[in-house]
Design a protein around this motif. Structure first.
Motif, PDB file in Angstrom:
ATOM      1  N   UNK A 184      11.337 -29.091  74.855  1.00 43.25           N
ATOM      2  CA  UNK A 184      10.011 -28.527  74.591  1.00 43.25           C
ATOM      3  C   UNK A 184      10.111 -27.006  74.592  1.00 43.25           C
ATOM      4  N   UNK A 185       9.700 -26.380  73.496  1.00 41.06           N
ATOM      5  CA  UNK A 185       9.756 -24.923  73.378  1.00 41.06           C
ATOM      6  C   UNK A 185       8.456 -24.299  73.860  1.00 41.06           C
ATOM      7  N   UNK A 186       7.346 -24.762  73.338  1.00 40.41           N
ATOM      8  CA  UNK A 186       6.044 -24.269  73.768  1.00 40.41           C
ATOM      9  C   UNK A 186       5.019 -25.382  73.626  1.00 40.41           C
ATOM     10  N   UNK A 187       3.895 -25.212  74.304  1.00 40.27           N
ATOM     11  CA  UNK A 187       2.834 -26.198  74.233  1.00 40.27           C
ATOM     12  C   UNK A 187       1.484 -25.549  74.470  1.00 40.27           C
ATOM     13  N   UNK A 188       0.437 -26.157  73.899  1.00 39.87           N
ATOM     14  CA  UNK A 188      -0.933 -25.688  74.068  1.00 39.87           C
ATOM     15  C   UNK A 188      -1.834 -26.909  74.235  1.00 39.87           C
ATOM     16  N   UNK A 189      -2.755 -26.831  75.224  1.00 43.70           N
ATOM     17  CA  UNK A 189      -3.598 -27.974  75.535  1.00 43.70           C
ATOM     18  C   UNK A 189      -5.011 -27.521  75.877  1.00 43.70           C
ATOM     19  N   UNK A 190      -5.927 -28.470  75.815  1.00 42.39           N
ATOM     20  CA  UNK A 190      -7.294 -28.302  76.300  1.00 42.39           C
ATOM     21  C   UNK A 190      -7.605 -29.506  77.175  1.00 42.39           C
ATOM     22  N   UNK A 191      -8.286 -29.260  78.294  1.00 37.34           N
ATOM     23  CA  UNK A 191      -8.561 -30.357  79.202  1.00 37.34           C
ATOM     24  C   UNK A 191      -9.612 -29.996  80.229  1.00 37.34           C
ATOM     25  N   UNK A 192      -9.586 -30.697  81.353  1.00 42.39           N
ATOM     26  CA  UNK A 192     -10.571 -30.513  82.413  1.00 42.39           C
ATOM     27  C   UNK A 192      -9.843 -30.358  83.744  1.00 42.39           C
ATOM     28  N   UNK A 193     -10.589 -29.792  84.698  1.00 43.34           N
ATOM     29  CA  UNK A 193     -10.087 -29.653  86.067  1.00 43.34           C
ATOM     30  C   UNK A 193     -11.209 -30.027  87.028  1.00 43.34           C
ATOM     31  N   UNK A 194     -10.894 -30.843  88.014  1.00 43.48           N
ATOM     32  CA  UNK A 194     -11.867 -31.257  89.018  1.00 43.48           C
ATOM     33  C   UNK A 194     -11.356 -30.837  90.394  1.00 43.48           C
TER      34      UNK A 194
END
Length: 366
Positions: A184-194
């Motif tokens: 894995x070179x790079x990654x981008x995500x969207x999500x939640x945090x509780x």
């Protein structure tokens, strides 16, 4: 003679009476008269206390009609010290008959705030066939006190196959499947945090720190690559020179993550984060640098015939320039990598990789 004596007797009898009836101001006191002294009051003897009358014995109470046993009632303890009845926020402080439970609010609220988190060092901890080290950056908007929206990114400035896999290649000419060793070179995500749990603790007895347990999850995309050949040593002009490892681009893959950790907050705007995150990404290697198996077959034929690669009718995604030319420093002919690329896509492999990483960084809240 007799009358004279009678007159003198009457005069002597009337003089003391006249002196007693005369006002005090009429005759000034003599200087030789003694000064009257006021007597000191005697201490009063307290009256003896009367014994308190003994209370009349109470009449026995008849048991209840039901057959159920009576519940035992704890006897209240007497309170002898009046300070124990001192009220603190409406409740006695030391009264043994009162139990007070206090739940305090968080010292610093998160709702409606933004949080920028930098993780200078992110390292893989489950490296069997791969090794990663990089830097991550997260942005979190705390929509509620215990719920937030998060956008995260990671860049691995070091990604290579593990020492175990490289040893297999060097000694027995074997290696893990390409999909199992996808990097894995790079990654981008969207999500939640509780934040399901929070608390606080004392630090050096003078500072009160606030901590919280954080759980996160997200989904996005990531860029991957695969090792075509490891480092090799060539002899150039009588000198031993190391030819750097060659990696091939395998395109973008689906990327997901789940994780958890702790956030320790210092004051109103600074926090320290320690987390573990598992990056999950799909791994399927059916092309390298955009070239599929058919493209590699044409490249191999063109290499044998000396045909210009641009005239081979390759697919539009094939970056054939990476398999053509010679490195001016190491004198490495890139056409030799065509066979290695063909072997990687000759038997397409797929897998789902779990990249478990440890994150350590700090946050700024505003």
């Amino acid at each position: 003679m007799r009358s004279t004596s009678l007159f003198a007797l009457l005069l002597a009898t009337a003089a003391p009476a006249a002196l007693a009836q005369a006002p005090e101001s009429a005759a000034p006191p003599s200087e030789m008269a003694p000064i009257p002294v006021k007597p000191e009051p005697r201490p009063e003897t307290p009256a003896p206390e009367q014994p308190a009358p003994e209370p009349a014995p109470e009449a026995p109470t008849a048991p209840p009609a039901s057959d159920a046993p009576l519940a035992s009632v704890a006897e209240l303890q007497p309170v002898s010290d009046p300070n124990e009845q001192r009220l603190v926020n409406g409740a006695p402080l030391h009264n043994p008959n009162v139990a007070v439970h206090v739940v305090q609010k968080k010292r610093f609220a998160d709702e409606g705030r933004h949080e920028l988190t930098l993780y200078p060092m992110v390292g893989q901890v489950n490296g069997r066939f791969t090794e990663h080290a990089g830097t991550a950056f997260h942005y979190t908007y705390h929509l509620q006190e215990n719920f937030g929206l998060q956008v995260s990114s990671i860049y691995n400035w070091y990604s290579n196959e593990s020492a175990f896999n490289l040893e297999l290649i060097d000694k027995v000419r074997e290696q893990a499947q390409a999909a199992s060793a996808l990097l894995l070179v790079w990654g981008a995500q969207a999500g939640v945090e509780v934040t399901p749990l929070y608390g606080k603790f004392a630090f050096y007895d003078n500072h009160l720190l606030q901590f919280s347990l954080v759980l996160s999850g997200g989904a996005g995309i990531g860029s991957t690559r695969v090792l075509i050949r490891p480092d090799v040593v060539n002899e150039v002009d009588g000198e031993q020179r190391t030819v750097p490892a060659r990696f091939g681009d395998t395109g973008s893959k689906f990327l997901g993550s789940v994780g958890g950790g702790f956030r320790v907050q210092f004051g109103n705007s600074m926090a320290l984060r320690l987390e573990m995150r598992n990056l999950v990404y799909t791994a399927r290697v059916d092309n390298v640098d955009g070239c599929n198996l058919s493209d590699f077959q044409k490249l191999e034929d063109g290499r044998g015939s000396g045909t210009d690669f641009s005239q081979l009718g390759l697919s539009g995604s094939c970056q054939y320039q990476k398999f053509d030319g010679v490195d001016p420093k190491t004198k490495k002919n890139y056409r030799e990598d065509i066979v290695l690329g063909k072997d990687l896509v000759g038997n397409p492999s797929s897998d789902v990789l779990n990249n478990l990483n440890f994150y350590a960084g700090f946050s700024f809240l505003f």
